[in-house]
Design a protein around this motif. Structure first.
Motif: not given
Length: 125
Positions: A100-105, A108-112, A32-35
């Motif tokens: 994190y896999s699945g359909g989750y986006a 939270r910073i600690y999830e990256y 999963a990716m985030g900005w």
């Protein structure tokens, strides 16, 4: 995974920019990716994220309706289209990858797990 963000710059209020984040080293589609962004004098904050498949997205209220996240797994690239930019969008923008896999986006910073170097976006009034 190594991440390289680009596309930042100086734009007038109401304008648009498109950020890119090129990934290398591991299978991009596994993440999963985030900005995130860090405004002057502020802590790093969540902006938007997308699940590994692109099927789920999550937007911060401050950017909802103006920013659009997308990904091209074939090109190992994440994008952030930013429209109707405001001076308060001025920040260093970071892309990040989460296991994190699945359909989750994740939001939270600690999830990256992995972070790019950041690209500066400046919006003038």
């Amino acid at each position: 995974v190594q991440l390289q963000a680009s596309g930042g710059g100086l734009v007038q209020a109401g304008g648009s920019l498109r950020l890119s984040c090129a990934a290398s080293g591991r299978t991009f589609s596994n993440y999963a990716m985030g900005w995130f962004r860090q405004r002057p004098g502020k802590e790093r904050e969540f902006a938007v994220s997308i699940s590994w498949s692109g099927g789920s997205t999550h937007y911060a209220d401050s950017v909802k309706g103006r920013f659009t996240i997308s990904r091209d797994n074939a090109k190992n690239t994440l994008y952030l289209q930013m429209n109707s930019l405001k001076p308060e969008d001025t920040a260093v923008y970071y892309c990040a990858a989460s296991r994190y896999s699945g359909g989750y986006a994740p939001s939270r910073i600690y999830e990256y797990d992995y972070w790019g170097q950041g690209t500066q976006v400046t919006v003038s009034s």
